[in-house]
Scaffold this motif. Sequence first.
Motif, PDB file in Angstrom:
ATOM      1  N   GLY A  29      30.842  23.615 -13.692  1.00 20.85           N
ATOM      2  CA  GLY A  29      31.415  23.193 -14.972  1.00 20.85           C
ATOM      3  C   GLY A  29      32.622  22.297 -14.755  1.00 20.85           C
ATOM      4  O   GLY A  29      33.262  22.343 -13.699  1.00 20.85           O
ATOM      5  N   TYR A  30      32.947  21.490 -15.764  1.00 17.18           N
ATOM      6  CA  TYR A  30      34.027  20.505 -15.622  1.00 17.18           C
ATOM      7  C   TYR A  30      34.877  20.521 -16.895  1.00 17.18           C
ATOM      8  O   TYR A  30      34.351  20.396 -17.994  1.00 17.18           O
ATOM      9  CB  TYR A  30      33.426  19.107 -15.414  1.00 17.18           C
ATOM     10  N   VAL A  31      36.186  20.680 -16.738  1.00 14.09           N
ATOM     11  CA  VAL A  31      37.120  20.548 -17.856  1.00 14.09           C
ATOM     12  C   VAL A  31      37.963  19.312 -17.581  1.00 14.09           C
ATOM     13  O   VAL A  31      38.716  19.255 -16.611  1.00 14.09           O
ATOM     14  CB  VAL A  31      38.017  21.786 -18.005  1.00 14.09           C
ATOM     15  N   TYR A  32      37.824  18.310 -18.439  1.00 14.43           N
ATOM     16  CA  TYR A  32      38.462  17.025 -18.213  1.00 14.43           C
ATOM     17  C   TYR A  32      39.938  17.049 -18.604  1.00 14.43           C
ATOM     18  O   TYR A  32      40.394  17.922 -19.337  1.00 14.43           O
ATOM     19  CB  TYR A  32      37.730  15.927 -18.995  1.00 14.43           C
ATOM     20  N   GLN A  33      40.662  16.046 -18.132  1.00 16.70           N
ATOM     21  CA  GLN A  33      42.078  15.943 -18.460  1.00 16.70           C
ATOM     22  C   GLN A  33      42.261  15.787 -19.966  1.00 16.70           C
ATOM     23  O   GLN A  33      43.152  16.403 -20.556  1.00 16.70           O
ATOM     24  CB  GLN A  33      42.685  14.752 -17.716  1.00 16.70           C
ATOM     25  N   ASP A  34      41.414  14.999 -20.618  1.00 15.63           N
ATOM     26  CA  ASP A  34      41.452  14.874 -22.075  1.00 15.63           C
ATOM     27  C   ASP A  34      40.485  15.903 -22.680  1.00 15.63           C
ATOM     28  O   ASP A  34      39.496  15.551 -23.307  1.00 15.63           O
ATOM     29  CB  ASP A  34      41.098  13.450 -22.513  1.00 15.63           C
ATOM     30  N   PHE A  35      40.817  17.160 -22.486  1.00 12.12           N
ATOM     31  CA  PHE A  35      39.904  18.267 -22.784  1.00 12.12           C
ATOM     32  C   PHE A  35      39.516  18.365 -24.257  1.00 12.12           C
ATOM     33  O   PHE A  35      38.462  18.910 -24.591  1.00 12.12           O
ATOM     34  CB  PHE A  35      40.528  19.594 -22.333  1.00 12.12           C
ATOM     35  N   GLU A  36      40.347  17.847 -25.160  1.00 11.36           N
ATOM     36  CA  GLU A  36      40.024  17.984 -26.584  1.00 11.36           C
ATOM     37  C   GLU A  36      38.746  17.227 -26.945  1.00 11.36           C
ATOM     38  O   GLU A  36      38.093  17.551 -27.939  1.00 11.36           O
ATOM     39  CB  GLU A  36      41.199  17.522 -27.447  1.00 11.36           C
ATOM     40  N   ASN A  37      38.381  16.232 -26.141  1.00 11.56           N
ATOM     41  CA  ASN A  37      37.132  15.515 -26.391  1.00 11.56           C
ATOM     42  C   ASN A  37      35.908  16.365 -26.091  1.00 11.56           C
ATOM     43  O   ASN A  37      34.791  15.999 -26.467  1.00 11.56           O
ATOM     44  CB  ASN A  37      37.086  14.231 -25.547  1.00 11.56           C
ATOM     45  N   GLN A  38      36.096  17.493 -25.400  1.00 15.71           N
ATOM     46  CA  GLN A  38      34.984  18.397 -25.106  1.00 15.71           C
ATOM     47  C   GLN A  38      34.740  19.406 -26.220  1.00 15.71           C
ATOM     48  O   GLN A  38      33.739  20.110 -26.200  1.00 15.71           O
ATOM     49  CB  GLN A  38      35.254  19.156 -23.795  1.00 15.71           C
ATOM     50  N   ILE A  39      35.661  19.480 -27.160  1.00 12.48           N
ATOM     51  CA  ILE A  39      35.537  20.437 -28.265  1.00 12.48           C
ATOM     52  C   ILE A  39      34.845  19.728 -29.422  1.00 12.48           C
ATOM     53  O   ILE A  39      35.389  18.780 -29.990  1.00 12.48           O
ATOM     54  CB  ILE A  39      36.921  20.978 -28.674  1.00 12.48           C
ATOM     55  N   VAL A  40      33.648  20.189 -29.781  1.00 14.65           N
ATOM     56  CA  VAL A  40      32.809  19.425 -30.703  1.00 14.65           C
ATOM     57  C   VAL A  40      32.407  20.202 -31.956  1.00 14.65           C
ATOM     58  O   VAL A  40      31.803  19.637 -32.866  1.00 14.65           O
ATOM     59  CB  VAL A  40      31.527  18.937 -29.992  1.00 14.65           C
ATOM     60  N   ARG A  41      32.737  21.496 -32.019  1.00 13.43           N
ATOM     61  CA  ARG A  41      32.324  22.316 -33.157  1.00 13.43           C
ATOM     62  C   ARG A  41      33.548  22.845 -33.898  1.00 13.43           C
ATOM     63  O   ARG A  41      34.645  22.909 -33.338  1.00 13.43           O
ATOM     64  CB  ARG A  41      31.439  23.478 -32.694  1.00 13.43           C
ATOM     65  N   PRO A  42      33.407  23.234 -35.178  1.00 15.65           N
ATOM     66  CA  PRO A  42      34.581  23.582 -35.983  1.00 15.65           C
ATOM     67  C   PRO A  42      35.198  24.946 -35.691  1.00 15.65           C
ATOM     68  O   PRO A  42      36.402  25.117 -35.864  1.00 15.65           O
ATOM     69  CB  PRO A  42      34.057  23.527 -37.423  1.00 15.65           C
ATOM     70  N   THR A  43      34.393  25.926 -35.272  1.00 14.39           N
ATOM     71  CA  THR A  43      34.948  27.260 -35.028  1.00 14.39           C
ATOM     72  C   THR A  43      34.876  27.603 -33.548  1.00 14.39           C
ATOM     73  O   THR A  43      34.096  27.023 -32.780  1.00 14.39           O
ATOM     74  CB  THR A  43      34.218  28.346 -35.833  1.00 14.39           C
ATOM     75  N   VAL A  44      35.687  28.575 -33.149  1.00 10.73           N
ATOM     76  CA  VAL A  44      35.858  28.901 -31.737  1.00 10.73           C
ATOM     77  C   VAL A  44      34.558  29.390 -31.099  1.00 10.73           C
ATOM     78  O   VAL A  44      34.122  28.876 -30.060  1.00 10.73           O
ATOM     79  CB  VAL A  44      36.983  29.946 -31.572  1.00 10.73           C
TER      80      VAL A  44
END
Length: 566
Positions: free
Chosen positions: A85-100
């Motif tokens: 798995g990979y968590v990028y430096q601009d991690f917010e771009n990996q969050i794509v759905r409205p709820t946790v």
Amino acid sequence: MIRIEDLTFTYPGAGQETLSHISLHVEKGDFLAVIGNNGCGKSTLCKALNGLIPHFIAGDMTGRVVVGGLDTTENDVGSLAEKIGYVYQDFENQIVRPTVLDDASFSCMNYGYKDYLQKGREALRMCGLEGREEDFVWQLSGGQKHLLALAGAAALQPEALILDEPIAQLDPQHARRTYEILKRLNEEYGKTIIVIEHHTEYIAQYCKHAVLMRQGRILWKMDAREALRRIDELQESNIFPPQTALAAQQLKEKGALLGDAMLPVTVEEGRSIFSSCRWHKPFLAKKKPGAWEDRETILSFEDVSVEYRAVKGENTRSLNRFSLEVKRGEKVAVIGSNGAGKSTMMKLLTGTLKAAEGQVMVCGRDAGKTKPEKLADCLSYVYQNPEEMFIKDSIGADIAYAMKARGVKDWEEQTEKLLAHFNLSALRDRDGRLLSGGQMRRASLAIGVALNPSVLLLDEPTANLDIATRYEIMNTLERLKDVTETVLIATHDMQLVCQWAERILVLYNGSLAADGSRDEIFADRRLAKLVGIRPPEIFAMGRALDERARCYTVEEFVECFGNGGQ
């Protein structure tokens, strides 16, 4: 777990290889730090591990990369994601759905797992977000969003996880929490962890091994603590060695420490190594130049409150009856945890956000009743991500843009002066987005001061920078006194705070928790515990040896403890 054999990679049109004949073996269960200066190839190497190279990022690649038994050239990114798995430096771009929970389980749903929700819940539990399943993403703090991105990667249950600069945008409290969770994933769940990291204090405390990269090559891989004792090699690669190790080396050179003493890389090691050293005089802090109370107030907040409406749950109050005055000519650092109100404070000053209650004054104007473009006559804001400052195809055009738009008659002459002042003349025709990290920062500062603002606001000007680039920005900040009078910096960089700021504001839950000098702020243990302030490592080292010590730099520590037992 991971085997790299003679890997070479060159980006299209590049004049030289980004990765050059790299070979590396990462054992299962390792906690590995990849270190090196900006541009040495760290991120490119990690993108070769999860298949982005060569499947999505074009270029010439030779050699072999095998992850969890899968050859990356023969397996697609989707197959490799179940291995690494990979968590990028601009991690917010990996969050794509409205709820946790929706976001944490999204990858598993895409893979067709019937138990995708269960896997999402397990990933949230592993990453310390249990109980937040039904929350909206925008209810999370920056640190919690980073953990959510990590949970999204971990939900597929890969054997290894890569994190690119995992704490670059986090306050010290959230940074430590992130590394504690990574430690748990490594030790309890057997995950192989790879981090790209500049912060050597976290490498010393959490990592097992370190790899040093320079100019696209791997120089060595070794035990993390032993690696951090190689001060000369680290500095040659523009990496900050641990401050405790630097202090020990200088004390050896002065004869105040035995020549065969081990270089400590943590405060705990330093307690015994420095046990013969005695504090012999306080280091006198520099006095503030001038009497600030007699100067004109240039910025003020009077009983200001800002509340964001929530789709779910209670509204969020970002600032709560906040009051503050800043005098002309002050150098102010604004610190506090993610979500404390720093960004809200900056937005109020620029006029892009209006207060629900109270009054914000900027250069004698009511910011709540003034358009942002009018406030820009006296105030400029430089973003954390400098590429957001570039809108033209060259930095010369970017610097000139605001002056031309405002009808400044001598804009051409002023552009040339700014290019020279920030050492950018040779780069005037380059696209700002294609510059190095330090060059982008300098260019963004030049754009910020183009209209000769009385006040300059800077958001995290030293984030993600290696030692050479950071020194470059520090020198640039010193030169700003010739261009603009008053500077406010919002930052998590405590070394920057200690070296640059004359006044420190500490925000906590939308209120001003403290306002004072570095001695007043960092010596207050109650405040540090409340807000999660982590002072520079050398300051903590000095206090561990003697409560009277106030050492903010290695040089100050050596001066205070340089007599040894004499």
